[in-house]
Design a protein around this motif. Structure first.
Motif, PDB file in Angstrom:
ATOM      1  N   ARG A 105       0.828  -1.204   0.000  1.00  0.00           N
ATOM      2  CA  ARG A 105       0.000   0.000   0.000  1.00  0.00           C
ATOM      3  C   ARG A 105       0.865   1.258   0.000  1.00  0.00           C
ATOM      4  O   ARG A 105       0.578   2.220  -0.710  1.00  0.00           O
ATOM      5  N   VAL A 106       1.935   1.238   0.794  1.00  0.00           N
ATOM      6  CA  VAL A 106       2.834   2.393   0.853  1.00  0.00           C
ATOM      7  C   VAL A 106       3.531   2.591  -0.494  1.00  0.00           C
ATOM      8  O   VAL A 106       3.764   3.719  -0.927  1.00  0.00           O
ATOM      9  N   ARG A 107       3.850   1.495  -1.172  1.00  0.00           N
ATOM     10  CA  ARG A 107       4.504   1.601  -2.475  1.00  0.00           C
ATOM     11  C   ARG A 107       3.631   2.328  -3.487  1.00  0.00           C
ATOM     12  O   ARG A 107       4.130   2.938  -4.426  1.00  0.00           O
ATOM     13  N   VAL A 108       2.326   2.246  -3.308  1.00  0.00           N
ATOM     14  CA  VAL A 108       1.403   2.949  -4.201  1.00  0.00           C
ATOM     15  C   VAL A 108       1.079   4.343  -3.676  1.00  0.00           C
ATOM     16  O   VAL A 108       1.098   5.337  -4.421  1.00  0.00           O
ATOM     17  N   LEU A 109       0.801   4.439  -2.385  1.00  0.00           N
ATOM     18  CA  LEU A 109       0.326   5.692  -1.802  1.00  0.00           C
ATOM     19  C   LEU A 109       1.426   6.740  -1.671  1.00  0.00           C
ATOM     20  O   LEU A 109       1.168   7.932  -1.834  1.00  0.00           O
TER      21      LEU A 109
END
Length: 396
Positions: free
Chosen positions: A226-230
């Protein structure tokens, strides 16, 4: 000198080694010629030359600052040059086409003369940051092994934005000169434009796009999907908001509004980014220092070199001493060895954190070979210099 980057895929297809660089050169040259033609046609040749002269002054210190930041594990010079050229040519042409279209649409919808406001506050922040950030995304996708974290993201994004600001300044300075000359008390000309853009705010475009670089750097260093996208999305959003706020203050606000945005928003954020860079540079130093004992055990590093490799000051003094005793060739070889050690340390840190891909083991073996090769080259260069001083023939 940057250490050679080992290929992770064996033989590289010629379409990547020849065709893509040629295509990139043609694209950059074409964009540059378009910008030159458009700008010269609008403001005239003399004003264009004045704009170039004015734009050259602030870009040097800005680029130097990013090169200073990028010292632990210097990125390949060709990629840094490409980042600057992308911002100066491709991103600028893309923004010019989209912003002119947005201005025309704004004139139709909001009335003649209002299109430039729509372009400045909405179109420019959205599409200029996307065009600049596209280069950082490309590095992350196609040259993942060149992207180690937040510092790399800031350096690539900052240099791309510096190139964009350079070309933009040529136009703004040239237009100011064409309309008002050097300026006077009633009509501020190119001197006032230079003070505003070249002295007070040379960091604005790099600051905006650095948000994207930070987001990309955070994404690289995490295992959370999720962090890789957000994180990249948040970085892009921050860049757009800051850019829109800056343009709105300059276009719609009063002088007091502009100064408030400058001193209460932009300067504090700039200071915060500087503090973040300083923290990450210290973190990089810790990563290298913690990796050195293992390299000593593997006989990649000599124990007496540990203290010299563990700090930038030690590395600089080492190169200086080698240059004095054995010449520039030996100093360059030592620099390559230092860079290879750093790259290996960073890779092993990422492996330990689980943020590398499946090819990390192959990359690690090749980096070990690079470290060994660079150290051997440094030793040979020093030996040749010693033999030359003694009048003996150099060792082949």
């Amino acid at each position: 000198m940057t250490s050679p980057r080992p290929s992770l895929h064996g033989h590289t297809p010629r379409r990547l080694t020849v065709l893509l660089p040629v295509a990139a050169a043609v694209l950059l040259a074409g964009c540059g010629l378009v910008l030159l033609a458009v700008s010269t046609a609008e403001v005239g040749l003399v004003a264009e030359l004045v704009g170039v002269a004015g734009a050259l002054l602030p870009v040097g210190p800005v680029v130097a600052a990013f090169l200073w930041v990028d010292r632990w594990e210097p990125e390949p010079a060709k990629l840094l040059l490409l980042a600057f050229a992308w911002g100066a040519c491709v991103a600028t042409v893309t923004a010019l086409l989209i912003n002119n279209t947005a201005e025309a649409v704004g004139d139709l919808l909001l009335g003649k003369g209002n299109g430039d406001k729509l372009s400045a506050v909405l179109s420019a922040p959205l599409f200029e940051e996307a065009a600049k950030g596209a280069f950082v995304v490309g590095i992350l996708i196609w040259l993942r092994h060149e992207f180690d974290g937040v510092i790399d993201g800031i350096v690539y994004a900052g240099l791309c934005a510096a190139g964009f600001a350079f070309t933009e300044n040529i136009y703004y300075f040239g237009r100011a000169f064409a309309e008002h000359g050097f300026g006077d008390s009633t009509n501020p000309g190119v001197l006032m434009a230079f003070v505003l853009r070249g002295v007070l705010a040379p960091f604005t475009h790099p600051l905006f796009t650095a948000m994207i670089g930070i987001g990309m750097g955070v994404a690289v260093g995490t295992r959370d999907k999720r962090v890789r996208v957000l994180a990249p999305l948040a970085g892009y959003l921050a860049a757009v908001v800051l850019h829109a706020l800056w343009n709105a203050a300059a276009t719609l606000g009063t002088a007091n509004t502009f100064l408030n945005v400058y001193f209460l928003v932009m300067v504090p954020i700039f200071v915060a980014v500087v503090m973040l860079v300083n923290w990450h540079r210290k973190r990089e130093q810790r990563i290298v220092a913690e990796a050195l004992p293992r390299m000593v055990d593997e006989e990649l590093v000599v124990p007496s070199e540990v203290d010299l490799l563990a700090s930038l000051k030690g590395r600089r003094q080492w190169r200086s001493a080698v240059r004095k005793e054995s010449g520039s060739a030996a100093a360059r070889a030592v620099h390559g060895y230092q860079s290879a050690v750093t790259e290996l340390a960073f890779l092993r840190h990422k492996i330990a954190r689980g943020t590398t891909g499946e090819e990390a083991a192959v990359h690690q073996r090749k980096l070990v070979a690079v470290v060994v090769a660079h150290r051997a080259r440094a030793v040979r260069a020093a030996a040749r210099a010693a033999e030359k001083d003694q009048g003996a023939p150099a060792t082949p």
